[in-house]
Design a protein around this motif. Structure first.
Motif, PDB file in Angstrom:
ATOM      1  N   ASP A 141       1.564  15.295 -61.670  1.00  0.00           N
ATOM      2  CA  ASP A 141       0.136  15.482 -61.456  1.00  0.00           C
ATOM      3  C   ASP A 141      -0.081  16.531 -60.377  1.00  0.00           C
ATOM      4  N   SER A 142      -1.135  17.317 -60.538  1.00  0.00           N
ATOM      5  CA  SER A 142      -1.528  18.323 -59.557  1.00  0.00           C
ATOM      6  C   SER A 142      -0.371  19.300 -59.304  1.00  0.00           C
ATOM      7  N   SER A 170      -4.055  16.629 -64.354  1.00  0.00           N
ATOM      8  CA  SER A 170      -4.792  17.454 -63.383  1.00  0.00           C
ATOM      9  C   SER A 170      -3.920  18.551 -62.785  1.00  0.00           C
ATOM     10  N   TRP A 172      -2.252  21.722 -61.123  1.00  0.00           N
ATOM     11  CA  TRP A 172      -2.660  22.882 -60.323  1.00  0.00           C
ATOM     12  C   TRP A 172      -1.809  24.053 -60.801  1.00  0.00           C
ATOM     13  N   ASP A 189     -16.429  16.804 -56.948  1.00  0.00           N
ATOM     14  CA  ASP A 189     -15.023  16.487 -56.717  1.00  0.00           C
ATOM     15  C   ASP A 189     -14.850  15.934 -55.301  1.00  0.00           C
ATOM     16  N   ILE A 192     -10.609  17.673 -53.990  1.00  0.00           N
ATOM     17  CA  ILE A 192     -10.039  19.022 -53.986  1.00  0.00           C
ATOM     18  C   ILE A 192     -11.132  20.075 -53.860  1.00  0.00           C
ATOM     19  N   VAL A 233      -7.077  15.883 -67.839  1.00  0.00           N
ATOM     20  CA  VAL A 233      -7.846  16.347 -66.694  1.00  0.00           C
ATOM     21  C   VAL A 233      -9.208  15.661 -66.717  1.00  0.00           C
ATOM     22  N   GLU A 237     -13.604  17.407 -61.703  1.00  0.00           N
ATOM     23  CA  GLU A 237     -12.663  17.954 -60.720  1.00  0.00           C
ATOM     24  C   GLU A 237     -12.668  19.475 -60.721  1.00  0.00           C
ATOM     25  N   LEU A 239     -10.283  21.458 -60.391  1.00  0.00           N
ATOM     26  CA  LEU A 239      -9.148  22.055 -61.090  1.00  0.00           C
ATOM     27  C   LEU A 239      -9.271  21.943 -62.610  1.00  0.00           C
ATOM     28  N   HIS A 267      -9.844  13.898 -59.778  1.00  0.00           N
ATOM     29  CA  HIS A 267      -8.489  14.430 -59.709  1.00  0.00           C
ATOM     30  C   HIS A 267      -7.455  13.306 -59.693  1.00  0.00           C
TER      31      HIS A 267
END
Length: 297
Positions: A141-142, A170, A172, A189, A192, A233, A237, A239, A267
């Protein structure tokens, strides 16, 4: 129900002032991520993955001959096996597979490429356990989703066999922060924001690192030949555009990609699956996806 549950998670996240220092941020993420403990029927065991710390977990009925290799989020600077233990163990239950969560080195003490090196070490360790790539899923994640993509990129470049599939929550994917939803989702959000991401990027990939490089921002990578991917996702959020643009990039490279946008979710919402039905539903979808792509031998 969904609104009340996600609002309760928002309240949890906002119950204390946002921490400032690295140690305070790490402590806070471990705290909110582990608010609800791992289920009592899950077995967890620390493991030394050739010098990289990790943790095995397995739920009843799961296969030991296949694995989910998971990289936690936290912007490369925070997060740990502790903060993501509930997420990882319940993902393993849903996928009916053993999991290996990795405590890779974090920035700013260990900037790029330390985390990616640890990911590759963990992969090779997993291979020494007799598990073939066709029976391994990678996830994250992320920033952990970024790492999963970077691992696949490195394996492809080395001519090694690739994992069966990738599960990205989610993710990045763009450290240049060119996504439009960094602006349009700013107000909704709770986690983030652009200034926070800029600080994380400076810690992880300080100049003169090229943040458009494929191992820094996989959004700009050639994804040809990548395994099937599930991207999940939330609609709330910043992102969001990192995920939607990744799906477009993957699709244009003829990757078998599935994009799920979950209404009202924030997120990395599956972290709080214990008290969030949409978190459990997302993990159930991920489990079905992983099972469908890990071949039986």
């Amino acid at each position: 129900m969904a609104h009340s549950e996600i609002n309760a998670i928002r309240a949890l996240l906002g119950s204390k002032p946002r921490p400032v220092g690295w140690s305070e941020r790490r402590q806070r993420l471990d705290e909110v991520g582990s608010t609800w403990p791992v289920a009592s029927d899950v077995e967890c065991e620390p493991v030394d993955c050739a010098g990289v710390a990790g943790e095995w977990s397995i739920a009843p009925g799961s296969e030991t001959s296949r694995a989910l290799l998971y990289f936690h989020g936290g912007g490369y600077c925070s997060g740990s096996v502790v903060s993501h233990r509930r997420l990882v163990t319940e993902a393993g239950r849903a996928a009916r597979t053993r999991t290996l969560a990795i405590d890779y080195r974090r920035a700013p003490e260990h900037p790029y490429p330390a985390a990616h090196e640890d990911a590759l070490t963990a992969w090779h360790f997993l291979r020494t356990q007799g598990i073939t790539p066709a029976r391994i899923a990678v996830g994250g994640d992320s920033a952990g989703g970024n790492m999963a993509l970077g691992l696949i990129h490195r394996l492809r470049a080395a001519g090694e066999e690739l994992p069966a599939c990738a599960w990205l929550v989610s993710p990045w994917t763009d450290l240049t922060m060119s996504g439009g939803t960094l602006m349009t989702k700013e107000a909704v959000d709770p986690l983030i924001h652009r200034a926070y991401l800029a600080e994380l990027a400076d810690a992880y990939a300080p100049p003169p690192v090229d943040r458009r490089g494929p191992l820094i921002s996989p959004l700009f990578a050639d994804l040809t030949g990548f395994p099937p991917a599930l991207i999940q996702v939330g609609s709330a959020e910043t992102l969001l555009a990192d995920a939607t643009r990744l799906a477009e990039t993957a699709g244009a490279a003829a990757v078998d990609v599935t994009l799920q946008i979950w209404p009202h979710m924030i997120h990395a919402w599956p972290v709080w699956n214990a008290k969030l039905e949409d978190g459990r539903r997302a993990l159930a979808c991920a489990g079905q996806f992983i099972q469908s792509h890990i071949r039986q031998h």
